[in-house]
Scaffold this active site. Sequence first.
Site, PDB file in Angstrom:
ATOM      1  N   CYS A   1      12.383  49.284  -0.282  1.00 53.55           N
ATOM      2  CA  CYS A   1      11.718  48.425  -1.251  1.00 53.55           C
ATOM      3  C   CYS A   1      12.510  48.457  -2.562  1.00 53.55           C
ATOM      4  O   CYS A   1      12.810  49.542  -3.065  1.00 53.55           O
ATOM      5  CB  CYS A   1      10.291  48.920  -1.472  1.00 53.55           C
ATOM      6  SG  CYS A   1       9.520  48.150  -2.897  1.00 53.55           S
TER       7      CYS A   1
ATOM      8  N   CYS B   1      10.090  50.537  -5.257  1.00 53.91           N
ATOM      9  CA  CYS B   1       9.692  51.943  -5.148  1.00 53.91           C
ATOM     10  C   CYS B   1      10.592  52.738  -4.212  1.00 53.91           C
ATOM     11  O   CYS B   1      10.467  53.953  -4.116  1.00 53.91           O
ATOM     12  CB  CYS B   1       8.233  52.044  -4.705  1.00 53.91           C
ATOM     13  SG  CYS B   1       7.985  51.569  -2.988  1.00 53.91           S
TER      14      CYS B   1
ATOM     15  N   LYS C   1      10.876   2.690   2.738  1.00 54.39           N
ATOM     16  CA  LYS C   1      10.973   4.157   2.611  1.00 54.39           C
ATOM     17  C   LYS C   1      11.729   4.546   1.350  1.00 54.39           C
ATOM     18  O   LYS C   1      12.807   4.005   1.093  1.00 54.39           O
ATOM     19  CB  LYS C   1      11.741   4.728   3.817  1.00 54.39           C
ATOM     20  CG  LYS C   1      10.994   4.646   5.133  1.00 54.39           C
ATOM     21  CD  LYS C   1       9.971   5.747   5.196  1.00 54.39           C
ATOM     22  CE  LYS C   1       9.609   6.247   6.555  1.00 54.39           C
ATOM     23  NZ  LYS C   1      10.531   6.590   7.517  1.00 54.39           N
TER      24      LYS C   1
ATOM     25  N   CYS D   1       6.792  46.200   2.148  1.00 58.90           N
ATOM     26  CA  CYS D   1       6.735  47.536   1.580  1.00 58.90           C
ATOM     27  C   CYS D   1       5.311  47.994   1.865  1.00 58.90           C
ATOM     28  O   CYS D   1       4.360  47.360   1.427  1.00 58.90           O
ATOM     29  CB  CYS D   1       6.984  47.493   0.077  1.00 58.90           C
ATOM     30  SG  CYS D   1       6.517  49.036  -0.723  1.00 58.90           S
TER      31      CYS D   1
ATOM     32  N   TYR E   1      -6.910   2.513   6.129  1.00 59.27           N
ATOM     33  CA  TYR E   1      -6.217   1.330   5.621  1.00 59.27           C
ATOM     34  C   TYR E   1      -6.176   0.132   6.564  1.00 59.27           C
ATOM     35  O   TYR E   1      -5.594  -0.891   6.223  1.00 59.27           O
ATOM     36  CB  TYR E   1      -4.783   1.678   5.212  1.00 59.27           C
ATOM     37  CG  TYR E   1      -4.020   2.521   6.231  1.00 59.27           C
ATOM     38  CD1 TYR E   1      -3.619   1.997   7.445  1.00 59.27           C
ATOM     39  CD2 TYR E   1      -3.712   3.848   5.959  1.00 59.27           C
ATOM     40  CE1 TYR E   1      -2.931   2.762   8.366  1.00 59.27           C
ATOM     41  CE2 TYR E   1      -3.019   4.623   6.875  1.00 59.27           C
ATOM     42  CZ  TYR E   1      -2.631   4.076   8.080  1.00 59.27           C
ATOM     43  OH  TYR E   1      -1.965   4.836   8.987  1.00 59.27           O
TER      44      TYR E   1
ATOM     45  N   GLU F   1       0.838  -1.211   0.000  1.00 61.01           N
ATOM     46  CA  GLU F   1       0.000   0.000   0.000  1.00 61.01           C
ATOM     47  C   GLU F   1       0.864   1.248   0.000  1.00 61.01           C
ATOM     48  O   GLU F   1       1.988   1.221   0.504  1.00 61.01           O
ATOM     49  CB  GLU F   1      -0.872   0.018   1.270  1.00 61.01           C
ATOM     50  CG  GLU F   1      -1.843  -1.129   1.339  1.00 61.01           C
ATOM     51  CD  GLU F   1      -2.512  -1.218   2.706  1.00 61.01           C
ATOM     52  OE1 GLU F   1      -2.440  -0.252   3.487  1.00 61.01           O
ATOM     53  OE2 GLU F   1      -3.097  -2.278   2.985  1.00 61.01           O
TER      54      GLU F   1
ATOM     55  N   CYS G   1       2.960  51.119  -4.539  1.00 68.05           N
ATOM     56  CA  CYS G   1       4.218  50.560  -5.039  1.00 68.05           C
ATOM     57  C   CYS G   1       3.944  49.815  -6.354  1.00 68.05           C
ATOM     58  O   CYS G   1       3.082  48.935  -6.411  1.00 68.05           O
ATOM     59  CB  CYS G   1       4.796  49.606  -4.007  1.00 68.05           C
ATOM     60  SG  CYS G   1       6.196  48.662  -4.643  1.00 68.05           S
TER      61      CYS G   1
ATOM     62  N   ASP H   1       1.911  10.268   3.555  1.00 70.72           N
ATOM     63  CA  ASP H   1       2.620  11.089   4.537  1.00 70.72           C
ATOM     64  C   ASP H   1       1.653  12.059   5.206  1.00 70.72           C
ATOM     65  O   ASP H   1       1.463  13.187   4.759  1.00 70.72           O
ATOM     66  CB  ASP H   1       3.752  11.850   3.829  1.00 70.72           C
ATOM     67  CG  ASP H   1       4.861  12.200   4.805  1.00 70.72           C
ATOM     68  OD1 ASP H   1       4.775  11.770   5.967  1.00 70.72           O
ATOM     69  OD2 ASP H   1       5.805  12.895   4.399  1.00 70.72           O
TER      70      ASP H   1
ATOM     71  N   LYS I   1       2.399   4.517   1.273  1.00 70.03           N
ATOM     72  CA  LYS I   1       2.600   5.052   2.616  1.00 70.03           C
ATOM     73  C   LYS I   1       2.338   6.558   2.542  1.00 70.03           C
ATOM     74  O   LYS I   1       3.170   7.334   2.072  1.00 70.03           O
ATOM     75  CB  LYS I   1       4.022   4.764   3.095  1.00 70.03           C
ATOM     76  CG  LYS I   1       4.266   5.183   4.525  1.00 70.03           C
ATOM     77  CD  LYS I   1       5.528   4.541   5.048  1.00 70.03           C
ATOM     78  CE  LYS I   1       6.016   5.019   6.384  1.00 70.03           C
ATOM     79  NZ  LYS I   1       5.492   6.185   6.978  1.00 70.03           N
TER      80      LYS I   1
HETATM   81  S1  IVH Z   1      -0.153   0.414   8.586  1.00 72.91           S
HETATM   82  C1  IVH Z   1       0.412  -1.854  12.363  1.00 72.91           C
HETATM   83  N1  IVH Z   1      -0.618   1.489   6.240  1.00 72.91           N
HETATM   84  O1  IVH Z   1       3.032   5.123   8.401  1.00 72.91           O
HETATM   85  C2  IVH Z   1       0.040  -1.106  11.152  1.00 72.91           C
HETATM   86  N2  IVH Z   1       0.507   2.796   7.867  1.00 72.91           N
HETATM   87  O2  IVH Z   1       5.612   4.224   9.772  1.00 72.91           O
HETATM   88  C3  IVH Z   1       0.650   0.214  11.100  1.00 72.91           C
HETATM   89  N3  IVH Z   1       1.042   5.087   7.149  1.00 72.91           N
HETATM   90  O3  IVH Z   1       2.179   5.455  11.755  1.00 72.91           O
HETATM   91  C4  IVH Z   1       0.185   1.144  10.104  1.00 72.91           C
HETATM   92  N4  IVH Z   1       0.167   4.907   5.121  1.00 72.91           N
HETATM   93  O4  IVH Z   1       0.768   6.728  10.115  1.00 72.91           O
HETATM   94  C5  IVH Z   1      -0.084   1.654   7.468  1.00 72.91           C
HETATM   95  N5  IVH Z   1      -1.127   2.322   4.143  1.00 72.91           N
HETATM   96  C6  IVH Z   1      -0.599   2.487   5.353  1.00 72.91           C
HETATM   97  C7  IVH Z   1      -0.008   3.708   5.738  1.00 72.91           C
HETATM   98  C8  IVH Z   1       0.553   3.828   7.019  1.00 72.91           C
HETATM   99  C9  IVH Z   1       0.787   5.694   5.983  1.00 72.91           C
HETATM  100  C10 IVH Z   1       1.759   5.677   8.288  1.00 72.91           C
HETATM  101  C11 IVH Z   1       1.086   5.468   9.616  1.00 72.91           C
HETATM  102  C12 IVH Z   1       2.121   4.846  10.491  1.00 72.91           C
HETATM  103  C13 IVH Z   1       3.396   5.059   9.759  1.00 72.91           C
HETATM  104  C14 IVH Z   1       4.303   3.888  10.003  1.00 72.91           C
END
Ligand code: IVH
Length: 662
Positions: free
Chosen positions: A402, A405, A308, A420, A220, A110, A425, A114, A112
């Site tokens: 500025c 002007c 990551k 300014c 999720y 999935e 201006c 942010d 991740k």
């Molecule tokens: S699963 C035990 N799924 O990433 C399950 N986390 O580093 C834990 N995050 O704190 C979470 N997308 O805030 C999961 N599809 C995703 C995610 C996700 C973002 C974040 C979440 C978690 C952090 C883990």
Amino acid sequence: MNRPVSDIEKLREELRWHEYRYYVLDDPLISDAEYDQLMEQLKNLEEAHPELLTSDSPTQRVGGQALDKFGSIVHRVPLLSLDNAFSYKDLQDFDQRLKKELDEVSYMAELKIDGVSIALVYENGKLINAATRGDGQVGEDVTINIKTIKTIPLKLRITVPRLEVRGEVYMPKGEFLRLNTEKEEKGEKIFANPRNAAAGSLRQLNPRITAERSLASFIYDILYIEGREILTQGEALQTLRDFGFNVNPQARYCEDIDEVFNFTEELAKERHNLPYEIDGVVVKLNPYAGRSLMGQTIRSPRWAIAYKFPAEEKETRLLDVEVNVGRTGVIAPTAILEPVFIAGTTVSRASMHNFDLVAEKDIRIGDRVLIHKAGDIIPEIIKSLPEQRTGEERIIIPPENCPTCGSGVVRLDGEVAFRCENINCPARLKESLVFFASRGAMDIEGMGPAVVEQLVNSGLVNKVADLYNLDLEKLISLDRMGNKSAQNLLQAIEDSKKRPLHRLITALGIRNIGAKSARILTQQLIDIDDFFKVSEEELAQIPEIGPIMADSIVKFFAEPRNQETITHLKQKGVNMMEEKLVQRELPLANKTFVITGTLKSMTRTQASEAIQDLGGKISSSVSKKTDYVVAGESPGSKYDKAAELGVSILDETQFLDKLNRQ
Ligand code: IVH
């Protein structure tokens, strides 16, 4: 059509359905105005019958009072965090650990997201509370703010006795850019990335401020469920979808870890095209049975890992610093960089935001610098690399005057920005004009920065309204302006006079009021004069208009200089009304009224005006097409006619009710 009170729950269901179509499926079935009308009807019914109000009603998204502080919520199931993987090798090791213990290993990979991790609790289908992750055991109760996020259902589409889910609240890249631009214009500190912006917005004690920021969500994980058995993560995601949550569509089932790795490679390329920021891929064991066998450490489960992406950072040289004056007078340094390719585009300029930051980071002209893109979109200098200095570098100092002007530069209390303050201006004027003419505002094609630059420098335009004084002769006098282009531009300026009010409101550049809020405002304030009359309290009643916006509007229209601009524009024939289409969608739109007899509280003319203000029509005779007959004292034959034809008859109280409540 007014709905009877017996329809109240049906109306809620309809609104929920439309919210789901709009926010989750991104496939609306009705116009915004039709949605607003349904919402208005529901509000009216709930106001008239407060005993029927429910906490999961669509009206309850922004209703709560501001808090003094957040309460805490103990998570029934601890919210774990994840171990990280940074390479293919790390993924293979993870896979091996699972294979050692389990016969069947397959994955859901999935995105991740942010953002900020949240947990939601539903009882009998209703959202009961929402909490941040906190330390994983105890989080902050942010229920009132979570309710403002439209992708989060207040009521599930399928009811189960109890459900606890986990997901991510995030700020889309576009909203992050908008919010930071706005903050910069106000001389405020900006958010470092969309995650901080989402967290900051979620931790507002006043839910109206949260509602002003367009937050979104992806859910999720099912932490706990009663009434259903879930066997795999794939099934969990589908179930979450069925419940009405927004589930990221890009999750992929993978037979083995190589497929997972390919997916991460694909996404590493794709990520910059997504409308939200991701920082990796979460790899989860698909069968739940394996999950319990693998178990967890105190911190993280053994059945999942976060892959990551490497941080996208590049080294380049700071060639120069340009000092720009924005339309609000904020003076900001812009870095001119040796071009470098990063996160999908070539970057040669980067905002340095304000001079405090430059000093804090000790960035000098000529330095080697490390750059990245905040929120995957805004190029920024992370730091300078002083070890590579030659001694030739120059310190950057804020200007005392500025650059355009020459007026003295000021710094207001509590602001990071230098400004300014000269409202005349030319730099400010140019920025305002470019913004006024831009596509989202008055949409004057051909009126870009180059033309504006010349118009201001030549003295042809000294204020916004001067745009409407231009003629062919004046335009042709500009460099590189042929007859045909001048004619086209003139036509575009002429056409812009007919734009609906919401575009003008956007174009005026009122602080905190963008195109979206302008549209919301002009659904109720349909004439510019309404903006001069409206109070902060009245504005705060409008959904999605928070206190900061309300304050900006009232201040803007109270300012004599702005009043003058509007008067000038009006004199030039610029339209000051919202378009007919919106008129048609007013609460009494297409309703025909006939008034008979004497009203106690107002004259017949006043009554007619009140009806017309709400979009209704007045007729002098009753027919089958008449929607309402308003009957005052001693009504005439029209009353009888209405009764005969079965037309609704309103007495004065009912009529007043209709006017107030519509
Ligand atoms: S699963 C035990 N799924 O990433 C399950 N986390 O580093 C834990 N995050 O704190 C979470 N997308 O805030 C999961 N599809 C995703 C995610 C996700 C973002 C974040 C979440 C978690 C952090 C883990």
